[in-house]
Design an enzyme around this catalytic site. Structure first.
Site, short mmCIF file in Angstrom:
data_model
loop_
_atom_site.label_atom_id
_atom_site.label_comp_id
_atom_site.label_asym_id
_atom_site.label_seq_id
_atom_site.Cartn_x
_atom_site.Cartn_y
_atom_site.Cartn_z
N LYS A 240 24.23 42.33 27.75
CA LYS A 240 24.97 41.02 28.53
C LYS A 240 26.10 41.69 29.41
CE LYS A 240 26.23 38.56 25.31
NZ LYS A 240 25.70 39.08 23.99
N ARG B 251 28.54 30.09 22.87
CA ARG B 251 27.96 30.86 21.51
C ARG B 251 27.69 29.87 20.45
NH1 ARG B 251 30.59 36.07 22.52
NH2 ARG B 251 29.96 37.71 21.14
N ARG C 291 27.77 52.37 20.74
CA ARG C 291 28.55 52.11 21.88
C ARG C 291 30.14 52.56 21.84
NH1 ARG C 291 28.67 45.80 23.50
NH2 ARG C 291 30.16 45.28 21.59
N ARG D 65 34.81 50.26 19.63
CA ARG D 65 35.41 48.79 19.11
C ARG D 65 35.52 48.46 17.73
NH1 ARG D 65 32.39 44.37 22.95
NH2 ARG D 65 32.67 43.28 21.18
N ARG E 50 28.40 39.85 12.64
CA ARG E 50 28.16 39.35 14.03
C ARG E 50 26.73 39.23 14.15
NH1 ARG E 50 30.24 43.88 17.36
NH2 ARG E 50 30.08 42.65 19.35
P1 AMP Z 1 32.05 40.02 22.72
O1 AMP Z 1 32.64 40.93 23.44
O2 AMP Z 1 31.28 38.90 23.58
O3 AMP Z 1 31.07 40.39 21.63
O4 AMP Z 1 32.92 39.06 21.88
C1 AMP Z 1 33.74 39.68 20.71
C2 AMP Z 1 34.44 38.66 19.92
O5 AMP Z 1 35.11 37.75 20.62
C3 AMP Z 1 33.48 37.68 18.98
O6 AMP Z 1 32.94 38.41 17.97
C4 AMP Z 1 34.21 36.36 18.93
O7 AMP Z 1 35.34 36.79 17.74
C5 AMP Z 1 34.91 36.51 20.18
N1 AMP Z 1 34.34 35.56 21.17
C6 AMP Z 1 33.91 36.09 22.37
N2 AMP Z 1 33.31 34.97 23.08
C7 AMP Z 1 33.32 33.81 22.03
C8 AMP Z 1 33.00 32.49 22.04
N3 AMP Z 1 32.16 32.21 23.21
N4 AMP Z 1 33.12 31.87 21.30
C9 AMP Z 1 33.76 32.15 19.92
N5 AMP Z 1 34.22 33.47 19.86
C10 AMP Z 1 33.91 34.45 21.05
#
Ligand code: AMP
Length: 212
Positions: A13, A86, A125, A158, A169
């Site tokens: 994404k 999400r 990654r 990360r 996750r």
């Molecule tokens: P991502 O980079 O999109 O994988 O997001 C990393 C982390 O940020 C996730 O594992 C959540 O802890 C938090 N996070 C990001 N976007 C959301 C969302 N829309 N709702 C809740 N938590 C989020």
């Protein structure tokens, strides 16, 4: 135009959103990037969300929606969402927000990648600590090991790409985010792309979907 990219963590994404938002002059909205920036700057919001991120759990819906609304209220470009919504509650919150602005979601694109592939990708990654550009040590490594091609800053794994957190996750995605596929499938502007292809091929497919 407003677009949502859906898919597992590691489905591409972020990579696709960066390409597409540049190409179409859209505003790339990554809630994950927003939270990581706040965390790096040690702001009160960063401190509030830090524990959720490192554990691979979702930040509470109410907080996510508040943060987004505050950031997007004055944005006039089309929005390209990556990592949001999400949960079904977030999707409903977004629908209400768009309705209040007299706007709508034009396309929801699901990047379909098998679970095993996602776990493999997240393990390989690397993310730039400067500009957040994403690399894969196997399929798209930087020219110089651990150094960003774009800005020269070091790359890092990360914290939430560590194996134990990746497993959480993936489970969180299945429990809380996958129901969004049914939510949007019935909306009439839901599209699916094979996210298992190389990034350039996915980008072509996504661009073709958006043109329709
Ligand atoms: P991502 O980079 O999109 O994988 O997001 C990393 C982390 O940020 C996730 O594992 C959540 O802890 C938090 N996070 C990001 N976007 C959301 C969302 N829309 N709702 C809740 N938590 C989020």
């Amino acid at each position: 135009m407003n677009i949502i990219l859906l898919g597992y963590p590691g489905s591409g994404k972020g990579t696709q959103a960066k390409v597409l938002s540049q190409k179409l002059g859209m505003f790339h909205v990554s809630t994950g990037d927003i939270f990581r920036e706040e965390l790096a700057k040690k702001t009160p919001l960063g401190q509030e969300v830090g524990g959720y991120l490192s554990a691979g759990r979702l930040v509470p819906d109410k907080l996510v929606l508040e943060v987004l609304k505050a950031r997007l209220n004055t944005e006039t470009r089309g929005l390209l969402f990556d990592g949001f919504p999400r949960t079904v509650d977030q999707a409903e919150g977004l629908d209400n927000w768009f309705t209040a602005r007299g706007q709508a979601i034009d396309a929801v694109i699901f990047l379909n990648v098998p679970e095993e592939e996602v776990a493999r990708r997240l393990g390989a990654r690397r993310t730039c600590t400067g500009c957040a550009r994403i690399y894969n040590t196997v399929t798209s490594p930087p020219a110089k090991e651990n150094v960003c091609d774009a800005c020269g800053k070091p790359l890092a794994v990360r914290e939430d790409d560590m194996p134990a957190v990746v497993a959480r996750r993936i489970q969180v995605y299945k429990d809380q985010t996958e129901p969004l596929l049914a939510y949007y499938r019935s909306s009439g502007n839901f599209y699916e792309a094979d996210g298992g292809l190389p990034p350039e091929a996915v980008a072509e497919k996504v661009a073709a979907l958006v043109k329709r």
